[in-house]
Write a protein that holds these residues in place. Structure first.
Motif, PDB file in Angstrom:
ATOM      1  N   ASP A 135      18.207  53.184  49.395  1.00 26.36           N
ATOM      2  CA  ASP A 135      18.601  51.745  49.868  1.00 26.36           C
ATOM      3  C   ASP A 135      17.050  51.146  50.086  1.00 26.36           C
ATOM      4  OD1 ASP A 135      19.325  49.262  50.662  1.00 26.36           O
ATOM      5  OD2 ASP A 135      21.275  50.422  51.280  1.00 26.36           O
ATOM      6  N   LEU A 136      17.033  50.208  49.422  1.00 25.93           N
ATOM      7  CA  LEU A 136      15.067  49.811  49.466  1.00 25.93           C
ATOM      8  C   LEU A 136      15.184  49.064  50.473  1.00 25.93           C
ATOM      9  CD1 LEU A 136      14.141  48.802  46.037  1.00 25.93           C
ATOM     10  CD2 LEU A 136      13.184  50.813  47.497  1.00 25.93           C
ATOM     11  N   ALA A 156       7.395  57.076  51.145  1.00 26.90           N
ATOM     12  CA  ALA A 156       6.706  56.575  50.437  1.00 26.90           C
ATOM     13  C   ALA A 156       6.240  56.871  49.304  1.00 26.90           C
ATOM     14  CB  ALA A 156       5.035  55.876  50.776  1.00 26.90           C
ATOM     15  N   VAL A 157       6.219  58.166  49.281  1.00 25.23           N
ATOM     16  CA  VAL A 157       5.959  59.200  48.233  1.00 25.23           C
ATOM     17  C   VAL A 157       6.860  58.787  47.288  1.00 25.23           C
ATOM     18  CG1 VAL A 157       5.598  61.618  47.178  1.00 25.23           C
ATOM     19  CG2 VAL A 157       4.279  60.537  48.876  1.00 25.23           C
ATOM     20  N   LEU A 158       8.558  59.154  48.003  1.00 27.26           N
ATOM     21  CA  LEU A 158      10.003  59.478  46.819  1.00 27.26           C
ATOM     22  C   LEU A 158       9.912  57.825  47.025  1.00 27.26           C
ATOM     23  CD1 LEU A 158      12.220  61.437  46.676  1.00 27.26           C
ATOM     24  CD2 LEU A 158      13.489  60.306  48.450  1.00 27.26           C
ATOM     25  N   GLU A 159      10.541  56.993  46.936  1.00 25.86           N
ATOM     26  CA  GLU A 159      10.213  55.954  46.617  1.00 25.86           C
ATOM     27  C   GLU A 159       9.600  55.604  45.009  1.00 25.86           C
ATOM     28  OE1 GLU A 159       9.465  51.453  47.555  1.00 25.86           O
ATOM     29  OE2 GLU A 159       8.053  52.236  48.561  1.00 25.86           O
ATOM     30  N   THR A 160       8.284  56.162  45.737  1.00 23.34           N
ATOM     31  CA  THR A 160       7.146  55.719  44.451  1.00 23.34           C
ATOM     32  C   THR A 160       7.743  56.479  43.241  1.00 23.34           C
ATOM     33  OG1 THR A 160       5.069  55.682  45.292  1.00 23.34           O
ATOM     34  CG2 THR A 160       4.715  56.457  43.365  1.00 23.34           C
ATOM     35  N   LEU A 161       8.389  57.974  42.907  1.00 22.84           N
ATOM     36  CA  LEU A 161       8.627  58.848  42.089  1.00 22.84           C
ATOM     37  C   LEU A 161      10.211  58.087  41.716  1.00 22.84           C
ATOM     38  CD1 LEU A 161       8.224  62.569  44.192  1.00 22.84           C
ATOM     39  CD2 LEU A 161       6.889  61.187  42.215  1.00 22.84           C
ATOM     40  N   MET A 162      10.931  57.585  42.788  1.00 25.80           N
ATOM     41  CA  MET A 162      12.495  57.653  42.333  1.00 25.80           C
ATOM     42  C   MET A 162      12.267  56.044  41.077  1.00 25.80           C
ATOM     43  SD  MET A 162      14.709  57.762  44.977  1.00 25.80           S
ATOM     44  CE  MET A 162      16.413  57.264  44.190  1.00 25.80           C
ATOM     45  N   LEU A 163      11.122  55.220  42.007  1.00 23.97           N
ATOM     46  CA  LEU A 163      10.933  53.472  40.960  1.00 23.97           C
ATOM     47  C   LEU A 163       9.920  53.970  39.832  1.00 23.97           C
ATOM     48  CD1 LEU A 163       9.860  51.197  43.324  1.00 23.97           C
ATOM     49  CD2 LEU A 163      11.528  51.502  42.462  1.00 23.97           C
TER      50      LEU A 163
END
Length: 221
Positions: A135-136, A156-163
């Motif tokens: 949930d961003l 931050a790292v997981l967000e980059t990978l998931m996007l």
């Protein structure tokens, strides 16, 4: 997400940097317009937070030059120039947001996050890979419905990978996006964070390491 702060006040500049880093941003600091111009030419930023009154000029002049050259990075003016005319001038010359000093750190953080998201699909406040959901707006991650406790850097790292799910993200891209210039690109910081994420996400493993290429997150087979 990586942010450039342009502020010459020796007390306020580091305070802003620390506050944004605590919120999970990678942050660089420039104390002069020439320094800011150089850093923006060699790094990719998701947002710039700039005071107007710098020792070598008005940041609005640098912004006007950026916009004329096609530089589209979101810029938030953080300044004591508080009249309506000042704010209108800022917007007319390319500023995306304008916050007057004194300010609350929580508001600055929220505004910076909103600016950083400008280039991302606003219709997708949540992203999912298999049973992993992010949930961003709320900055919450769940696996099979269970809330996971992540550090700001892990998020931050997981967000980059998931996007970019389904696509390889190189180590240098992760460093560029999630770390700042104080980080040693030759260190194992990326491997360390990826390792912690794998342990917290649990099985089956969603993050794949492609030796010599980078990292990939995708639904398990």
């Amino acid at each position: 997400m990586r942010v450039l702060v342009v502020e010459d006040d020796p007390g306020l500049g580091p305070l802003i940097v620390d506050g944004l880093r605590s919120a999970g941003f990678a942050v660089d600091l420039a104390e002069r317009l020439t320094e800011a111009d150089f850093k923006a030419s060699v790094n990719t930023y998701d947002c710039v937070v700039a005071d107007r009154g710098l020792p070598d000029g008005d940041a609005l002049e640098l912004l006007k030059r950026w916009r004329r050259s096609g530089h589209t990075v979101p810029v938030l003016m953080l300044t004591s120039f508080s009249t309506v005319e000042d704010r209108v001038s800022g917007f007319e010359n390319g500023a995306d947001d304008y916050l007057v000093k004194p300010f609350a750190m929580a508001e600055l953080t929220a505004r910076v996050r909103a600016r950083c998201r400008r280039g991302q699909p606003q219709s997708l406040p949540e992203v999912a890979v298999g049973d992993l959901t992010m949930d961003l707006p709320r900055r919450q991650v769940r696996r099979a419905g269970v809330l996971l406790i992540l550090t700001a850097k892990e998020f931050a790292v997981l967000e980059t990978l998931m996007l970019r799910a389904g696509h390889v993200v190189t180590r240098s891209e992760l460093i560029e996006s999630c770390w700042d210039e104080m980080s040693d690109p030759m260190s194992n910081v990326v491997d360390t964070v990826i390792g912690r994420l794998r342990r917290k996400l649990g099985a089956p493993d969603l993050i794949e390491t492609l030796r010599g290429a980078g990292y990939l997150i995708r639904e398990p087979a």
